[in-house]
Design a protein around this motif. Sequence first.
Motif, PDB file in Angstrom:
ATOM      1  N   ASP A 205     -63.498   3.289  17.700  1.00 28.87           N
ATOM      2  CA  ASP A 205     -62.441   3.092  16.722  1.00 28.87           C
ATOM      3  C   ASP A 205     -62.812   3.755  15.407  1.00 28.87           C
ATOM      4  OD1 ASP A 205     -63.789   0.882  14.952  1.00 28.87           O
ATOM      5  OD2 ASP A 205     -63.896   0.061  16.973  1.00 28.87           O
ATOM      6  N   CYS A 206     -61.785   4.092  14.652  1.00 26.40           N
ATOM      7  CA  CYS A 206     -61.986   4.666  13.325  1.00 26.40           C
ATOM      8  C   CYS A 206     -60.828   4.227  12.447  1.00 26.40           C
ATOM      9  CB  CYS A 206     -62.107   6.183  13.369  1.00 26.40           C
ATOM     10  SG  CYS A 206     -60.636   7.015  13.952  1.00 26.40           S
ATOM     11  N   GLY A 207     -61.094   4.224  11.142  1.00 24.00           N
ATOM     12  CA  GLY A 207     -60.051   3.802  10.219  1.00 24.00           C
ATOM     13  C   GLY A 207     -60.369   4.209   8.801  1.00 24.00           C
ATOM     14  N   VAL A 208     -59.386   3.983   7.941  1.00 28.58           N
ATOM     15  CA  VAL A 208     -59.516   4.260   6.522  1.00 28.58           C
ATOM     16  C   VAL A 208     -59.019   3.024   5.775  1.00 28.58           C
ATOM     17  CG1 VAL A 208     -58.753   5.702   4.598  1.00 28.58           C
ATOM     18  CG2 VAL A 208     -59.158   6.728   6.836  1.00 28.58           C
ATOM     19  N   LYS A 209     -59.817   2.584   4.795  1.00 21.79           N
ATOM     20  CA  LYS A 209     -59.457   1.437   3.962  1.00 21.79           C
ATOM     21  C   LYS A 209     -59.317   1.935   2.538  1.00 21.79           C
ATOM     22  CE  LYS A 209     -61.322  -3.114   2.714  1.00 21.79           C
ATOM     23  NZ  LYS A 209     -62.456  -4.032   2.942  1.00 21.79           N
ATOM     24  N   THR A 210     -58.221   1.564   1.901  1.00 19.51           N
ATOM     25  CA  THR A 210     -57.989   2.011   0.526  1.00 19.51           C
ATOM     26  C   THR A 210     -57.666   0.820  -0.369  1.00 19.51           C
ATOM     27  OG1 THR A 210     -56.717   3.536  -0.856  1.00 19.51           O
ATOM     28  CG2 THR A 210     -55.527   2.474   0.914  1.00 19.51           C
ATOM     29  N   GLY A 211     -58.096   0.912  -1.591  1.00 20.00           N
ATOM     30  CA  GLY A 211     -57.808  -0.134  -2.558  1.00 20.00           C
ATOM     31  C   GLY A 211     -56.424   0.036  -3.145  1.00 20.00           C
ATOM     32  N   LEU A 212     -55.690  -1.071  -3.261  1.00 21.19           N
ATOM     33  CA  LEU A 212     -54.348  -1.037  -3.854  1.00 21.19           C
ATOM     34  C   LEU A 212     -54.354  -1.521  -5.297  1.00 21.19           C
ATOM     35  CD1 LEU A 212     -52.270  -2.375  -0.825  1.00 21.19           C
ATOM     36  CD2 LEU A 212     -52.729   0.002  -1.482  1.00 21.19           C
ATOM     37  N   THR A 213     -55.446  -2.159  -5.712  1.00 25.85           N
ATOM     38  CA  THR A 213     -55.622  -2.548  -7.110  1.00 25.85           C
ATOM     39  C   THR A 213     -56.965  -1.998  -7.588  1.00 25.85           C
ATOM     40  OG1 THR A 213     -56.619  -4.666  -6.475  1.00 25.85           O
ATOM     41  CG2 THR A 213     -54.235  -4.662  -6.937  1.00 25.85           C
ATOM     42  N   ARG A 214     -57.119  -1.920  -8.884  1.00 22.24           N
ATOM     43  CA  ARG A 214     -58.302  -1.280  -9.472  1.00 22.24           C
ATOM     44  C   ARG A 214     -59.638  -1.884  -9.037  1.00 22.24           C
ATOM     45  NH1 ARG A 214     -58.890   2.764 -12.228  1.00 22.24           N
ATOM     46  NH2 ARG A 214     -60.246   3.187 -13.970  1.00 22.24           N
ATOM     47  N   PRO A 215     -59.766  -3.217  -8.893  1.00 26.29           N
ATOM     48  CA  PRO A 215     -61.074  -3.757  -8.506  1.00 26.29           C
ATOM     49  C   PRO A 215     -61.493  -3.434  -7.062  1.00 26.29           C
ATOM     50  CG  PRO A 215     -59.706  -5.473  -9.475  1.00 26.29           C
ATOM     51  CD  PRO A 215     -58.837  -4.280  -9.262  1.00 26.29           C
ATOM     52  N   ALA A 216     -60.544  -3.070  -6.201  1.00 32.03           N
ATOM     53  CA  ALA A 216     -60.874  -2.761  -4.805  1.00 32.03           C
ATOM     54  C   ALA A 216     -61.465  -1.355  -4.710  1.00 32.03           C
ATOM     55  CB  ALA A 216     -59.621  -2.860  -3.940  1.00 32.03           C
ATOM     56  N   PRO A 217     -62.450  -1.150  -3.821  1.00 28.41           N
ATOM     57  CA  PRO A 217     -62.992   0.207  -3.639  1.00 28.41           C
ATOM     58  C   PRO A 217     -61.882   1.193  -3.303  1.00 28.41           C
ATOM     59  CG  PRO A 217     -64.346  -1.397  -2.488  1.00 28.41           C
ATOM     60  CD  PRO A 217     -63.125  -2.129  -2.976  1.00 28.41           C
ATOM     61  N   ASP A 218     -61.958   2.395  -3.898  1.00 28.01           N
ATOM     62  CA  ASP A 218     -60.904   3.392  -3.713  1.00 28.01           C
ATOM     63  C   ASP A 218     -60.714   3.795  -2.263  1.00 28.01           C
ATOM     64  OD1 ASP A 218     -60.375   3.448  -6.426  1.00 28.01           O
ATOM     65  OD2 ASP A 218     -61.761   5.104  -6.796  1.00 28.01           O
ATOM     66  N   LEU A 219     -61.809   4.110  -1.578  1.00 31.09           N
ATOM     67  CA  LEU A 219     -61.695   4.667  -0.238  1.00 31.09           C
ATOM     68  C   LEU A 219     -62.925   4.311   0.584  1.00 31.09           C
ATOM     69  CD1 LEU A 219     -59.647   6.451   1.282  1.00 31.09           C
ATOM     70  CD2 LEU A 219     -61.001   8.426   0.587  1.00 31.09           C
ATOM     71  N   THR A 220     -62.706   3.821   1.799  1.00 36.48           N
ATOM     72  CA  THR A 220     -63.779   3.503   2.725  1.00 36.48           C
ATOM     73  C   THR A 220     -63.406   4.074   4.084  1.00 36.48           C
ATOM     74  OG1 THR A 220     -64.181   1.424   1.549  1.00 36.48           O
ATOM     75  CG2 THR A 220     -65.142   1.633   3.730  1.00 36.48           C
ATOM     76  N   PHE A 221     -64.340   4.777   4.705  1.00 38.12           N
ATOM     77  CA  PHE A 221     -64.138   5.297   6.054  1.00 38.12           C
ATOM     78  C   PHE A 221     -64.891   4.390   7.019  1.00 38.12           C
ATOM     79  CE2 PHE A 221     -63.725   8.942   3.235  1.00 38.12           C
ATOM     80  CZ  PHE A 221     -62.483   9.422   3.628  1.00 38.12           C
ATOM     81  N   LEU A 222     -64.233   4.011   8.104  1.00 46.03           N
ATOM     82  CA  LEU A 222     -64.801   3.064   9.051  1.00 46.03           C
ATOM     83  C   LEU A 222     -64.911   3.695  10.436  1.00 46.03           C
ATOM     84  CD1 LEU A 222     -62.416   0.216   7.907  1.00 46.03           C
ATOM     85  CD2 LEU A 222     -64.820   0.395   7.307  1.00 46.03           C
ATOM     86  N   LEU A 223     -66.039   3.527  11.080  1.00 47.20           N
ATOM     87  CA  LEU A 223     -66.265   3.969  12.457  1.00 47.20           C
ATOM     88  C   LEU A 223     -66.894   2.812  13.218  1.00 47.20           C
ATOM     89  CD1 LEU A 223     -67.839   7.489  11.830  1.00 47.20           C
ATOM     90  CD2 LEU A 223     -65.521   7.011  12.599  1.00 47.20           C
ATOM     91  N   GLY A 224     -66.532   2.658  14.480  1.00 47.85           N
ATOM     92  CA  GLY A 224     -67.119   1.574  15.252  1.00 47.85           C
ATOM     93  C   GLY A 224     -66.985   1.806  16.736  1.00 47.85           C
ATOM     94  N   THR A 225     -67.704   0.997  17.482  1.00 46.28           N
ATOM     95  CA  THR A 225     -67.613   1.000  18.938  1.00 46.28           C
ATOM     96  C   THR A 225     -67.597  -0.435  19.412  1.00 46.28           C
ATOM     97  OG1 THR A 225     -70.010   1.067  19.223  1.00 46.28           O
ATOM     98  CG2 THR A 225     -68.878   3.174  19.168  1.00 46.28           C
ATOM     99  N   ALA A 226     -67.074  -0.647  20.592  1.00 50.16           N
ATOM    100  CA  ALA A 226     -67.107  -1.951  21.228  1.00 50.16           C
ATOM    101  C   ALA A 226     -67.501  -1.729  22.682  1.00 50.16           C
ATOM    102  CB  ALA A 226     -65.760  -2.645  21.160  1.00 50.16           C
ATOM    103  N   VAL A 227     -68.523  -2.449  23.123  1.00 52.82           N
ATOM    104  CA  VAL A 227     -68.980  -2.395  24.508  1.00 52.82           C
ATOM    105  C   VAL A 227     -68.847  -3.808  25.069  1.00 52.82           C
ATOM    106  CG1 VAL A 227     -70.896  -1.887  26.057  1.00 52.82           C
ATOM    107  CG2 VAL A 227     -70.619  -0.568  23.953  1.00 52.82           C
ATOM    108  N   ARG A 228     -68.142  -3.939  26.187  1.00 53.67           N
ATOM    109  CA  ARG A 228     -67.965  -5.238  26.827  1.00 53.67           C
ATOM    110  C   ARG A 228     -68.753  -5.253  28.135  1.00 53.67           C
ATOM    111  NH1 ARG A 228     -63.613  -3.704  24.262  1.00 53.67           N
ATOM    112  NH2 ARG A 228     -62.753  -2.459  25.942  1.00 53.67           N
ATOM    113  N   PHE A 229     -69.600  -6.287  28.286  1.00 55.31           N
ATOM    114  CA  PHE A 229     -70.418  -6.421  29.492  1.00 55.31           C
ATOM    115  C   PHE A 229     -69.827  -7.474  30.409  1.00 55.31           C
ATOM    116  CE2 PHE A 229     -73.330  -4.976  26.180  1.00 55.31           C
ATOM    117  CZ  PHE A 229     -73.879  -3.867  26.795  1.00 55.31           C
TER     118      PHE A 229
END
Length: 189
Positions: free
Chosen positions: A165-189
């Motif tokens: 998975d991948c995503g982008v997180k953005t702040g909508l107000t000034r105290p929130a971080p402007d931009l965050t890039f997210l990468l992840g994996t999920a493995v189910r056993f």
Amino acid sequence: LSFGVTDTVDASLCVPAEHIETRNTDLDFMTHGITDIPLGIKWRFLETNSLSLALKPGITLPAGNKENGLGRGNINYEIFFIISRSVSHGRAVHLNLGYDRNENNLGEIQNLWHASFASEGILYRAIRGVVNIGMDRNPVMDADTDPIFMLGGVIYPVTKNFDVDCGVKTGLTRPAPDLTFLLGTAVRF
């Protein structure tokens, strides 16, 4: 890392790392490294065909360097209440409400809250899209604005038991971080 202890109980461990860069006319600042480490349990205490209710208590261990802004310097605890509902085949909505005890030596507010709403659904074949909007109480004592964020991402099932998975997180107000890039994996056993 999350694993099922039983059919209704999951345990999780996260070792997060951050890269923080601030640029303005008065101060340039950059740091990176491991931040505080959260441990948690999620207990789904009600599960029907279309509705799931869960509690997720956790603690955060002070592993990050607080002098560089990468940690709080104390053990903290939190609890989240999670509601998930399937609204149609392949579509679901989620509501998260949380409390965080912010033990710190920085003069920050100690009682914090979180609220977020997410929606997910099939975009194309097995690829799922996720949209999340949320708000946290600002820990800064005299702040008049709380951080509000929006996140969008996709989850691609490489195999039946492995997702990327991948995503982008953005702040909508000034105290929130402007931009965050997210990468992840999920493995189910």
